[in-house]
Motif scaffolding. Sequence first.
Motif, mmCIF file in Angstrom:
data_model
loop_
_atom_site.group_PDB
_atom_site.id
_atom_site.type_symbol
_atom_site.label_atom_id
_atom_site.label_comp_id
_atom_site.label_asym_id
_atom_site.label_seq_id
_atom_site.Cartn_x
_atom_site.Cartn_y
_atom_site.Cartn_z
ATOM 1 N N ARG A 270 -64.062 152.328 -87.443
ATOM 2 C CA ARG A 270 -63.217 152.746 -86.332
ATOM 3 C C ARG A 270 -62.204 153.803 -86.773
ATOM 4 N N ALA A 271 -61.713 153.665 -87.998
ATOM 5 C CA ALA A 271 -60.777 154.665 -88.515
ATOM 6 C C ALA A 271 -61.446 156.022 -88.664
ATOM 7 N N LEU A 272 -62.700 156.043 -89.129
ATOM 8 C CA LEU A 272 -63.425 157.306 -89.258
ATOM 9 C C LEU A 272 -63.614 157.968 -87.893
ATOM 10 N N VAL A 273 -64.046 157.189 -86.921
ATOM 11 C CA VAL A 273 -64.272 157.742 -85.587
ATOM 12 C C VAL A 273 -62.966 158.235 -84.973
ATOM 13 N N LEU A 290 -63.487 157.695 -95.693
ATOM 14 C CA LEU A 290 -64.933 157.471 -95.840
ATOM 15 C C LEU A 290 -65.257 156.699 -97.109
ATOM 16 N N HIS A 291 -64.573 157.021 -98.208
ATOM 17 C CA HIS A 291 -64.864 156.361 -99.482
ATOM 18 C C HIS A 291 -64.332 154.936 -99.547
ATOM 19 N N VAL A 299 -73.032 155.505 -93.658
ATOM 20 C CA VAL A 299 -72.255 155.071 -92.493
ATOM 21 C C VAL A 299 -72.094 156.177 -91.461
ATOM 22 N N LEU A 300 -71.991 157.439 -91.908
ATOM 23 C CA LEU A 300 -71.806 158.529 -90.944
ATOM 24 C C LEU A 300 -73.035 158.684 -90.042
ATOM 25 N N LEU A 301 -74.213 158.449 -90.588
ATOM 26 C CA LEU A 301 -75.415 158.551 -89.773
ATOM 27 C C LEU A 301 -75.439 157.477 -88.691
ATOM 28 N N SER A 302 -75.125 156.259 -89.068
ATOM 29 C CA SER A 302 -75.133 155.180 -88.071
ATOM 30 C C SER A 302 -74.052 155.390 -87.023
#
Length: 435
Positions: A270-273, A290-291, A299-302
């Motif tokens: 959720r933080a990435l999005v 991300l790390h 995770v970025l693909l999903s």
Amino acid sequence: MICDELLGSLPWAAKPALLAELAEADLERFSFEVLMARGCRMRRAGSDEQQVLDHFARDLSALSDEDQAFFWHALRRPSSTLLDIGCRAPVAWVQDAVSGTWRHLLSPTQAKDGFRPIHWHAPTALLTDLATQFAETAARALPYWEPQERSWGVTAREVAWVRDMVLRLPVITEDIKAGVRPFIRNARQRLSYHHSSLPPHRNERGEVREILDTIERVLADPFPVTGMDRRRTALGAPDEVTVRDLARIQAQELSNYLDRHAGDDSLVERALVSFAASGDRSQDDFESVLHRHSSPGTVLLSLTERLRTNLGGGPSWRDAWTRLVLARSESDPALVRALPAWSALRARGGRRATAHPAVVTAVREVLGTDQDAWDRFAACPLPTPAPVPGCVWVTCWTQPPQEPRGRSRQAAGSRGSPVPGGAAQWRGDVTPPCG
């Protein structure tokens, strides 16, 4: 009266030493409110006036004649309802201060003097210290809170003092939580449409609900506050915080929140999005978050494949997510193809603001030497203005489009828009089959 007026109406005009002196003197009056509440509670419990006076003789001797007279008058109130008011005196004092005397000191950046800009003579450190002292004083009022009469409707003024207290307390102890929870429960009950009390106004109902939500989020994540601006960000428990909640905070606050809840991959996702909905964070901040994920490579693909569900919002947020993904040094072809097609086609890369190289490569790999696919790509039959999910990389150009029912082929194709920049720059040295 002059001191109250200066503290409540013109605190920015006071010199730092004078402001600190006025604020500390005002906080010292709280002890009298506590003394009066204790006396009224003894009186309500059955003690007579003389017993109460004898019990607090030492404390009363330190008061002025005016305060002693006021205390004695409070004990002589003829009804239990008037005694109840005295029993809640500390809470009433804090409520009055939050909405009156201390309103500017608790929110110095929001202070206004008509339409003129405000310049505080006192430094930020002093204002923060005073707000912390007020919060610690307000916490002493919690034991004197009592449920209101059933017929009284809950108001924003009645609950705001607890919010301002928990946002500024350096540490929220278990005793604080135990004192606040029944307060919230009572306010929620009186906020219900089924309660017998007078209902609040529609606008105030929403304000009260928002204040209570803030208090509950703080109690769910009561981290100690430090630094220059010792004020909490009310995010709440990690399983309840939303993408929009995370998008509203600064990068450092987000990092601190993730530190407190390390190992929670769902929270990290959720933080990435949330970066797509926040305009004040850097690419380095994105990589740092991300790390934190246990599977940073996948995770970025999903997340991109479920971007509409994960992110929501409008096209601008999807464009922002596309820019974040394409700005990374490693561009996985599968990840690029999963991006929203229209956002990816419009993404720029290189010094001449041409199409992004990673997107160009993905298009070439998909279309290959299929002349019909290149013709469809040149016409770019992508529905506008709504972006199309990533599957269009395969189905939109490599397969003939299906006609919508009840519409002609010409009408169906008229919805397309020319590919950004024209098809020539995308095709490059790919040689289509000769006729």
